[in-house]
Design an enzyme around this catalytic site. Structure first.
Site, PDB file in Angstrom:
ATOM      1  N   GLU A 205      44.305  18.806  74.994  1.00  0.00           N
ATOM      2  CA  GLU A 205      44.850  18.682  76.346  1.00  0.00           C
ATOM      3  C   GLU A 205      46.378  18.704  76.316  1.00  0.00           C
ATOM      4  O   GLU A 205      47.018  19.283  77.200  1.00  0.00           O
ATOM      5  CB  GLU A 205      44.355  17.390  76.994  1.00  0.00           C
ATOM      6  CG  GLU A 205      42.846  17.315  77.175  1.00  0.00           C
ATOM      7  CD  GLU A 205      42.307  18.451  78.021  1.00  0.00           C
ATOM      8  OE1 GLU A 205      43.005  18.887  78.967  1.00  0.00           O
ATOM      9  OE2 GLU A 205      41.184  18.923  77.744  1.00  0.00           O
TER      10      GLU A 205
ATOM     11  N   HIS B 108      47.805  22.175  76.362  1.00  0.00           N
ATOM     12  CA  HIS B 108      48.026  22.766  77.690  1.00  0.00           C
ATOM     13  C   HIS B 108      49.393  22.348  78.232  1.00  0.00           C
ATOM     14  O   HIS B 108      50.099  23.155  78.852  1.00  0.00           O
ATOM     15  CB  HIS B 108      46.928  22.310  78.653  1.00  0.00           C
ATOM     16  CG  HIS B 108      45.584  22.920  78.377  1.00  0.00           C
ATOM     17  ND1 HIS B 108      45.389  24.275  78.309  1.00  0.00           N
ATOM     18  CD2 HIS B 108      44.369  22.351  78.150  1.00  0.00           C
ATOM     19  CE1 HIS B 108      44.105  24.529  78.060  1.00  0.00           C
ATOM     20  NE2 HIS B 108      43.477  23.371  77.948  1.00  0.00           N
TER      21      HIS B 108
ATOM     22  N   GLU C 207      42.862  28.289  76.561  1.00  0.00           N
ATOM     23  CA  GLU C 207      42.044  27.374  75.773  1.00  0.00           C
ATOM     24  C   GLU C 207      42.223  27.637  74.274  1.00  0.00           C
ATOM     25  O   GLU C 207      42.306  26.691  73.480  1.00  0.00           O
ATOM     26  CB  GLU C 207      40.574  27.502  76.168  1.00  0.00           C
ATOM     27  CG  GLU C 207      40.259  27.069  77.587  1.00  0.00           C
ATOM     28  CD  GLU C 207      40.653  25.632  77.868  1.00  0.00           C
ATOM     29  OE1 GLU C 207      40.497  24.789  76.956  1.00  0.00           O
ATOM     30  OE2 GLU C 207      41.123  25.356  78.982  1.00  0.00           O
TER      31      GLU C 207
ATOM     32  N   ASP D 228      43.681  24.965  71.595  1.00  0.00           N
ATOM     33  CA  ASP D 228      42.971  24.637  70.352  1.00  0.00           C
ATOM     34  C   ASP D 228      43.888  24.818  69.142  1.00  0.00           C
ATOM     35  O   ASP D 228      43.870  24.006  68.203  1.00  0.00           O
ATOM     36  CB  ASP D 228      41.739  25.532  70.202  1.00  0.00           C
ATOM     37  CG  ASP D 228      40.546  25.029  71.002  1.00  0.00           C
ATOM     38  OD1 ASP D 228      40.587  23.878  71.464  1.00  0.00           O
ATOM     39  OD2 ASP D 228      39.571  25.788  71.160  1.00  0.00           O
TER      40      ASP D 228
END
Length: 430
Positions: free
Chosen positions: A281, A284, A361, A365
């Protein structure tokens, strides 16, 4: 453009959208069933066949309900547009409220929203108390369901009605460039909601308590220091009172930023795995994905408002759906028609937004693997896939069109390339 041509174009696009969505759902169903008998190689050492088949059955059950929802929503859309339903509601309000123009416009918008909600409510009941219950995810009581519905309705009235009133007022009083002023008001409203949501709105539905001291909090605080992330606190949300699904998220803006963990997530993952999920998270945040998405939504809303301003002056847009060119009621009518019709024409753009989200995403990661052990992230994902009954074998076309996250096998394979060699891997990623 002539009204008849636009009505025909809308009908054609609606048919295309419906056919495409049904085709994609049928592809997904066939693909999941075809791969139900065996766990994919990358997962065969960590997820059992029973769990894999449960996920396949859950996916198929959701597809069936989704198709039913699609048919019902399409019928409602046709009824309101091509079949003249919106025109009939407008005519009835003209007769009932001939001299109350502003009240008539508010009533039109509320009537359409209540109609849509009345149709969606039984489907929501079925989803929560039959589908989710069948697969062991429902934790919600009937009392809580009703309370949520009443709170949601009250919040929509308290927030939504003034919002609608201001938009209608701007449309009628701000001149030819009303759409620009309406856009500025819209983005200001959205920014205010982002700031107020963590402390004002979210607590109306859930209880938030500070994350207690211990291994999880210690790991999380050290991670935040490494990443240079400042928050207004670490909180645990009582998600278990509604569902067994687990999650974690950031909320708020500026000094109001919070990190929230579902209590179900904390119960399922080890401290190092929770740290890895949070690192994702934070990825992001570091890549400015949230800011980019907010910026894109504001640009899209500006284009939408400009289009709305054009359509508001186009007689054929109203006439195509059986509505004579309105005099005083045009703001409410054009708003309803716009939000009914626009999704049909923007549907083909869905794969572009999904692709961008999946790229984000992968980037998150990768960032998580630089801040924590990639194997911890893999273990966390495997547990979450299993506990949430997420299909491991989505149809590639369906996934490319809809999925905001990469397919499970692709995501694990990517993380395996980033994992530390000394730690055992999960099967063959090829």
């Amino acid at each position: 453009m002539q009204a008849g041509y636009f009505a025909a174009l809308f009908a054609l696009m609606l048919t295309f959208t419906l056919a495409t969505r049904v085709w994609l759902a049928s592809r997904q169903r066939r693909h999941v069933i075809a791969n139900r008998a065996a766990v994919p190689g990358v997962f065969n050492e960590k997820i059992g066949l029973t769990a894999h088949q449960r996920a396949a059955d859950y996916t198929i059950a959701k597809l069936r309900l989704g198709l039913f929802e699609l048919i019902v929503s399409t019928l409602l859309l046709v009824a309101l547009t091509l079949a003249g339903g919106l025109a009939a509601i407008h005519h009835a309000l003209l007769a009932a409220l001939p001299d109350a123009v502003f009240l008539r416009q508010i009533s039109l918008l509320v009537a359409v929203m209540l109609l849509a909600s009345a149709i969606d409510f039984p489907i929501s009941i079925y989803r929560q108390f039959r589908l989710e219950e069948r697969f062991g995810f429902n934790r919600m009581t009937a009392k809580l369901f009703v309370l949520d519905a009443l709170k949601g309705t009250a919040l929509a009235a308290v927030v939504g009605l003034p919002l609608i009133a201001v938009m209608l007022w701007l449309m009628q009083t701000a001149g030819n460039n009303w759409w620009l002023w309406a856009w500025l008001f819209w983005i200001s409203f959205n920014l205010a909601v982002l700031v107020l949501y963590p402390t004002v709105i979210a607590p109306l539905f859930n209880r938030f308590v500070p994350l207690e001291a211990g291994a999880v909090r210690e790991r999380v605080e050290l991670l935040l220091q490494r990443c240079g992330f400042e928050s207004n606190g670490l909180f645990v949300m009582d998600g278990s009172k509604r569902s067994a699904h687990g999650n974690a998220y950031f909320t708020g803006m500026g000094r109001s930023k919070r990190i929230v963990f579902f209590d179900t997530l904390l119960a399922k993952l080890l401290p190092n795995e929770i740290e890895a999920v949070l690192a994702h998270e934070l990825g992001h945040f570091k890549h400015k994905h949230i800011v980019k998405r907010i910026g894109m939504s504001f640009v899209a809303s500006l284009l939408g408002m400009a289009l709305l301003g054009y359509l508001a002056q186009a007689d054929w847009f109203f006439n195509a759906f059986g509505i004579p060119t309105p005099a005083n009621d045009w703001p409410a009518l054009v708003l309803v028609l716009f939000f009914l019709v626009l999704p049909v024409f923007t549907f083909p753009l869905q794969p572009l937004f999904s692709r961008m989200s999946r790229r984000h995403e992968f980037q998150a990661d990768t960032f998580a693997a630089t801040q924590t052990n990639a194997e911890d992230m893999i273990r966390a994902l495997v547990k979450l896939y299993e506990d949430n009954a997420a299909t491991l074998t989505p149809d590639p076309m369906h996934s490319a069109f809809y999925d905001s996250h990469p397919p499970a096998a692709q995501r694990i394979a990517h993380l395996l390339t980033l994992s530390r060699p000394a730690i055992p891997t999960y099967g063959n990623a090829a």
